[in-house]
Scaffold this motif. Structure first.
Motif, PDB file in Angstrom:
ATOM      1  N   MET B   1       0.840  -1.207   0.000  1.00 42.81           N
ATOM      2  CA  MET B   1       0.000   0.000   0.000  1.00 42.81           C
ATOM      3  C   MET B   1       0.864   1.241   0.000  1.00 42.81           C
ATOM      4  O   MET B   1       0.447   2.283  -0.462  1.00 42.81           O
ATOM      5  CB  MET B   1      -0.880   0.009   1.244  1.00 42.81           C
ATOM      6  CG  MET B   1      -2.218  -0.631   1.014  1.00 42.81           C
ATOM      7  SD  MET B   1      -3.463   0.622   1.051  1.00 42.81           S
ATOM      8  CE  MET B   1      -4.505   0.219  -0.255  1.00 42.81           C
ATOM      9  N   THR B   2       2.090   1.153   0.513  1.00 43.16           N
ATOM     10  CA  THR B   2       2.918   2.356   0.545  1.00 43.16           C
ATOM     11  C   THR B   2       3.383   2.717  -0.856  1.00 43.16           C
ATOM     12  O   THR B   2       3.883   3.793  -1.090  1.00 43.16           O
ATOM     13  CB  THR B   2       4.148   2.155   1.432  1.00 43.16           C
ATOM     14  OG1 THR B   2       4.808   0.957   1.017  1.00 43.16           O
ATOM     15  CG2 THR B   2       3.738   2.018   2.869  1.00 43.16           C
ATOM     16  N   ALA B   3       3.240   1.807  -1.795  1.00 43.39           N
ATOM     17  CA  ALA B   3       3.667   2.102  -3.157  1.00 43.39           C
ATOM     18  C   ALA B   3       2.796   3.175  -3.772  1.00 43.39           C
ATOM     19  O   ALA B   3       3.155   3.754  -4.789  1.00 43.39           O
ATOM     20  CB  ALA B   3       3.591   0.829  -4.000  1.00 43.39           C
ATOM     21  N   ASP B   4       1.641   3.422  -3.162  1.00 42.25           N
ATOM     22  CA  ASP B   4       0.744   4.403  -3.749  1.00 42.25           C
ATOM     23  C   ASP B   4       1.073   5.826  -3.316  1.00 42.25           C
ATOM     24  O   ASP B   4       0.360   6.748  -3.658  1.00 42.25           O
ATOM     25  CB  ASP B   4      -0.715   4.072  -3.372  1.00 42.25           C
ATOM     26  CG  ASP B   4      -0.896   4.034  -1.863  1.00 42.25           C
ATOM     27  OD1 ASP B   4      -2.002   3.689  -1.414  1.00 42.25           O
ATOM     28  OD2 ASP B   4       0.057   4.350  -1.126  1.00 42.25           O
ATOM     29  N   ALA B   5       2.165   5.996  -2.551  1.00 45.08           N
ATOM     30  CA  ALA B   5       2.525   7.345  -2.108  1.00 45.08           C
ATOM     31  C   ALA B   5       3.783   7.801  -2.825  1.00 45.08           C
ATOM     32  O   ALA B   5       4.728   7.040  -3.014  1.00 45.08           O
ATOM     33  CB  ALA B   5       2.750   7.357  -0.595  1.00 45.08           C
ATOM     34  N   ARG B   6       3.775   9.064  -3.192  1.00 43.72           N
ATOM     35  CA  ARG B   6       4.929   9.634  -3.851  1.00 43.72           C
ATOM     36  C   ARG B   6       5.907  10.085  -2.786  1.00 43.72           C
ATOM     37  O   ARG B   6       5.589  10.903  -1.941  1.00 43.72           O
ATOM     38  CB  ARG B   6       4.495  10.825  -4.699  1.00 43.72           C
ATOM     39  CG  ARG B   6       5.629  11.478  -5.463  1.00 43.72           C
ATOM     40  CD  ARG B   6       5.094  12.559  -6.407  1.00 43.72           C
ATOM     41  NE  ARG B   6       4.016  13.313  -5.806  1.00 43.72           N
ATOM     42  CZ  ARG B   6       2.889  13.617  -6.449  1.00 43.72           C
ATOM     43  NH1 ARG B   6       2.704  13.215  -7.679  1.00 43.72           N
ATOM     44  NH2 ARG B   6       1.948  14.312  -5.860  1.00 43.72           N
ATOM     45  N   ARG B   7       7.084   9.567  -2.811  1.00 42.04           N
ATOM     46  CA  ARG B   7       8.041   9.918  -1.775  1.00 42.04           C
ATOM     47  C   ARG B   7       9.038  10.930  -2.298  1.00 42.04           C
ATOM     48  O   ARG B   7       9.403  10.910  -3.455  1.00 42.04           O
ATOM     49  CB  ARG B   7       8.782   8.653  -1.307  1.00 42.04           C
ATOM     50  CG  ARG B   7       7.862   7.651  -0.680  1.00 42.04           C
ATOM     51  CD  ARG B   7       7.311   8.211   0.614  1.00 42.04           C
ATOM     52  NE  ARG B   7       8.395   8.508   1.532  1.00 42.04           N
ATOM     53  CZ  ARG B   7       8.942   7.596   2.341  1.00 42.04           C
ATOM     54  NH1 ARG B   7       8.477   6.365   2.349  1.00 42.04           N
ATOM     55  NH2 ARG B   7       9.937   7.915   3.112  1.00 42.04           N
TER      56      ARG B   7
END
Lengths: 203, 214, 203
Positions: B1-7
């Protein structure tokens, strides 16, 4: 000391409501930007797959905490006029446990449920309805449990007072704990991703 | 799910560095407040004092407490042990140092008292310097409270209505009103002390108080 | 897939089908059709921290959420059964002797802002969706029931604790209030305790 502006009479009650809406808009904006309006993403926190809740909350707390300290130190803010939520040891621990269980069940908290509903999520609406029901239940039960709800009061008790350390030491401590938590969160998320996406490169 | 955030690792690290610096310096600084400055309009304060708008009488305070005056904060600025011995109902203990720092309620009415009133008057000044407008002190201090509210001596020639009003107020606080012969003048607490001492609770408190400084 | 929305807004802005290669160099507002990635939780958190700090600086108070729910419930009870509300110590907290409409409350207005802000963010990011966020392991209906139940628990817990993750977690966290930190810790404990029972709901 110029701030808090409202406390120094710089603007009145009606203007403060406008301020409320504007601050709320920014609050809601950032919550949605961080994905907090999405219950699936949010609940990842409790399965160690997506710790955005921890990262977001702690980042916010540290930012505001440092801001309060340094604005006060610079003489721009009168800390004594800033509202510190009061401590009620037993009700807040018990309330916290109940709240947390509800949080894991519902996947949203009161603020984020409004963001979820605003973005069309039906679960947001259901949770809002549940919150209203819960508040009503509490209200009706209040004559019976009000005594407990008002117990173990400690007033505006702060961590520096409780630990007998200086305010600045606590601030430094919170920053250290936050950064440690972030490092831990990154590690946990990498661990959770590995089986599913072995090729994933995390920055 | 963290892949959906732009870091954005660069900005994040920069912010982390700022936080570290802010935190370390905070430990060094220790306190978030540097010397606090208050300011007063001297002319206005002089006028207030002259018009006696700076203090309340014990009876006035008693009525406020009995009638549950909204947002009334009665502050006792004596030492802890004295507070435990006896304090005005509803009062909270706040030493003078705290008065300088405590969070203020802009809608509250503050009333300060000490044994005799001097410290309370100083506390009054501090709160005025901090910008509080609704603040008073008990000029006669706890003396006055004990004498006027808890153990008032009323001349027998005082009108009945007035006697009843005083009696009900005194009873409300668990005190005792005494009617004295109008032939003699109403003795002050000091006079009573010097003459035959009676063993009432109120007098004991007065005796204790008198031994300590104001 | 074009990343320029063909909604009326897009057309009004004159954004005719632009190249799909680069949607970020123009200054016109783009309404996305597909979902943009969320922002970094750290940055969103810092953003919220700034908003929180602004609240302290402007108002001398922090943000909140559950209080708005209380005002709504108190207002509703007061409308339906005024004498019942007047006799209840919990409702009267929000009714201020009938002088002011309980809905004319700072938190109520803030929450209105949260809805607006969340909506705006989602619209611009293409994250508006009339749906129910849930794992594949349960049905929509089950999820909505969970949301309602979770909401009820949070309503009770938040009122016991006199705040929620926004009012106590963020505000109390930044002001170093002991009870707030206790609440947050308890909430996480409660959530992690309940989470294993709901694993299937989120998968």
């Amino acid at each position: 000391m110029m701030a808090p502006l409202y406390e120094f009479g710089r603007f009145g009650d009606s203007a403060s409501l406008v301020v409320a809406v504007l601050l709320g808009i920014a609050f809601g904006w950032f919550l949605e930007q961080g994905g907090m309006g999405n219950a699936r993403k949010l609940s990842g926190q409790f399965y160690f797959t997506d710790l955005s809740v921890l990262k977001l909350m702690f980042s916010a707390i540290v930012t505001a905490m440092l801001g309060l300290f340094w604005l006060s130190w610079a003489g721009l803010l009168d800390l004594s006029r800033v509202y510190v939520p009061e401590t009620f040891i037993a009700p807040q621990i018990v309330g916290g446990l109940v709240f947390g269980a509800g949080f894991a069940t519902g996947g949203l908290c009161p603020g984020t449920s409004c963001v979820a509903a605003a973005t069309g999520r039906k679960d947001g609406f259901a949770l809002i309805a549940g919150m209203l029901a819960g508040v009503f239940v509490f209200g009706e039960a209040f004559p019976a449990i009000g005594h407990f709800a008002d117990s173990t009061a400690r007033g505006a008790w702060t961590l520096p007072q409780a630990f007998g350390l200086s305010y600045g030491t606590i601030v430094g401590g919170v920053v250290a704990v936050a950064l440690g938590a972030f490092a831990g969160a990154e590690w946990l998320e990498r661990r959770a991703e590995r089986p599913a996406r072995p090729m994933k490169v995390v920055a | 799910m963290t892949a959906d955030a732009r870091r954005r690792p660069g900005i994040e690290r920069a912010l982390a560095a700022v936080a570290v610096i802010g935190g370390v310096l905070a430990v060094v600084a220790g306190s978030p407040t540097r010397p606090t400055r208050g300011s007063v309009d001297v002319t206005e304060l002089a006028r207030i004092v002259e018009h006696e708008e700076d203090h309340v009488t014990a009876v006035e305070l008693a009525r406020w407490i009995r009638d549950d005056k909204p947002r009334l904060r009665v502050l006792d600025i004596r030492a802890d042990s004295e507070f435990d011995d006896f304090h005005i109902p509803g009062a909270t203990r706040v030493p003078l140092a705290e008065i300088a720092r405590m969070p203020l309620d802009s809608a509250a009415t503050y009333v300060l008292y000490s044994e005799g009133g001097t410290h309370a008057a100083q506390g009054w000044f501090l709160l005025r310097a901090r910008g509080v407008k609704n603040v008073f002190f008990l000029r006669g201090g706890l003396y006055e409270w004990l004498e006027q509210v808890m153990n008032p001596h009323v001349a027998s020639m005082t009108p009945q209505a007035q006697r009843d009003s005083i009696r009900s107020l005194t009873l409300w606080f668990g005190g005792k009103m005494t009617v004295v012969d109008s032939a003699s003048t109403v003795p002050s607490a000091l006079d009573r002390e010097l003459s035959a001492p009676h063993k009432s609770d109120a007098r004991e408190s007065i005796r204790k108080i008198r031994r300590r400084a104001c | 897939m074009s990343d320029v929305a063909t909604t009326a807004a897009g057309q009004a802005l004159g954004a005719a089908a632009s190249s799909r290669a680069d949607a970020t160099t123009t200054t016109r507002i783009r309404v996305r059709r597909e979902t943009a990635p969320y922002a970094s939780p750290y940055l969103a958190g810092v953003g919220i921290g700034v908003v929180l700090l602004l609240a302290f600086v402007l108002m001398g108070r922090g943000l909140g959420a559950s209080g708005a729910f209380s005002s709504v419930v108190a207002a509703a009870v007061n409308t339906a059964a005024p004498s019942h509300a007047a006799g209840n110590g919990f409702y009267t907290r929000y009714l201020s002797d009938g002088a002011v409409n309980p809905l004319r409350d700072w938190l109520v207005f803030e929450i209105i802002g949260v809805v607006i802000g969340g909506l705006a963010s989602a619209v611009l990011a293409g994250r508006m969706r009339w749906t129910t966020e849930r794992g594949a392991g349960i049905t929509d209906r089950r999820r909505l029931v969970n949301a309602f139940v979770g909401g009820t628990a949070m309503g009770v817990g938040a009122k016991l604790a006199r705040g929620c993750t926004s009012g106590l977690g963020l505000t109390g966290g930044a002001t170093l209030s002991v009870g707030s930190w206790l609440f947050v810790i308890a909430a996480f404990v409660g959530a992690y305790a309940a989470a294993p029972l709901l694993r299937r709901a989120w998968r």
